[in-house]
Design an enzyme around this catalytic site. Structure first.
Site, PDB file in Angstrom:
ATOM      1  N   ASP A  67      12.760  39.843 -18.870  1.00  0.00           N
ATOM      2  CA  ASP A  67      11.518  39.880 -19.647  1.00  0.00           C
ATOM      3  C   ASP A  67      10.765  38.553 -19.588  1.00  0.00           C
ATOM      4  OD1 ASP A  67      13.378  38.443 -21.117  1.00  0.00           O
ATOM      5  OD2 ASP A  67      13.465  39.846 -22.772  1.00  0.00           O
ATOM      6  N   ASN A 136      18.015  42.543 -34.196  1.00  0.00           N
ATOM      7  CA  ASN A 136      17.677  43.922 -34.577  1.00  0.00           C
ATOM      8  C   ASN A 136      18.196  44.926 -33.537  1.00  0.00           C
ATOM      9  OD1 ASN A 136      16.004  43.443 -32.448  1.00  0.00           O
ATOM     10  ND2 ASN A 136      14.088  43.671 -33.566  1.00  0.00           N
ATOM     11  N   GLU A 143      12.445  46.637 -28.326  1.00  0.00           N
ATOM     12  CA  GLU A 143      12.577  46.593 -29.775  1.00  0.00           C
ATOM     13  C   GLU A 143      12.946  47.980 -30.317  1.00  0.00           C
ATOM     14  OE1 GLU A 143      12.722  43.752 -30.971  1.00  0.00           O
ATOM     15  OE2 GLU A 143      10.825  42.658 -31.089  1.00  0.00           O
TER      16      GLU A 143
END
Ligand code: GLP
Length: 243
Positions: A67, A136, A143
């Protein structure tokens, strides 16, 4: 899924580096999928040490990073391009032409993401993918979401990721709000995956990722369906699992 327990961060890093080194010995022109974040830094340091001691040769290795922040140029010291130069590439004999990272300075997300998928296809797939784990449950910058993203895409970073990454930037406003990331589908095509996890702050999310339900709300949980995943985690990170 194999879980390899280490006493601490140093042993996690040495173990991961041994597996990466073995991959390079077995297939000198392998494609490594590389990650950023604080977790793999020790692994890269160990690889640099082995290279400097004459035990490793990166001359034919190819790499593809997971990324990059959208909007940061390569010379920005918070870009993942810069991170890779500083932590690995400039210390070893990898050919810069063989290293691939999404280009955060490209303003058109669709064009940049399809270009990167084409690069990955041309490389013929990732042999060994290293992953860290977001607080998370994110992998790369995938995400929590309603569905697993299949391919490289542009993502809006969540508040918790912006806060977690805030420590690297001067002010919160400087943290980019978007990133280009390999999709979960892209990551799942890697032949082998190493998930590196360290510290008690990751213990709850690691339990959810490896023992909870497979759900796009915890993107890393999809790894339970991959045929060849090794989790290398220290005792603190494994505190909520009886591995
Ligand atoms: C970052 C990266 C991820 C990384 C994760 C965890 O935002 N995009 O690839 O795995 O967050 O970072 P750290 O290793 O610093 O905890």
């Amino acid at each position: 899924m194999k879980i390899y327990r280490t006493t601490d961060y140093q042993e996690m890093s040495r173990t991961a580096a041994m597996i990466l080194a073995a991959q390079i010995h077995l297939k000198p022109d392998c494609v490594l999928g590389l990650a950023t974040g604080s977790t793999p830094i020790g692994t890269y340091e160990e690889l640099v040490r082995q290279y400097q001691a004459g035990h490793l040769d990166f001359s034919q290795v190819k790499s593809a990073n997971l990324d990059e922040y959208r909007g940061l140029t390569r010379d920005n010291d918070q870009s993942y391009y810069y991170f890779m130069q500083e932590n690995l590439f400039r210390h070893v004999n990898i050919d810069p032409a063989n290293t691939f990272i999404p280009d955060g300075s490209q303003p058109d997300p669709d064009a940049e993401c399809s270009r990167y998928e084409a690069v990955l296809a041309q490389l013929g797939g990732v042999d060994l993918q290293i992953l860290g784990l977001g607080h998370n449950g994110h992998i790369g910058f995938n995400e929590p979401a309603d569905a697993f993203a299949k391919a490289t895409h542009c993502v809006d970073l969540t508040r918790s990721t912006i806060e977690a990454n805030r420590r690297f930037f001067e002010k919160e406003e400087d943290v980019p709000r978007q990133a280009y990331t390999m999709g979960v589908g892209t990551i799942m095509r890697a032949k082998k995956i190493l998930l590196l996890v360290s510290g008690e702050g990751k213990a709850a999310i690691l339990r959810e990722a490896v023992a909870g339900p497979v759900t796009p709300r915890v993107p890393a949980s999809i790894l339970q369906f991959h045929p060849d995943v090794t989790v290398i985690a220290d005792e603190a990170a494994l505190a909520q699992l009886d591995a």
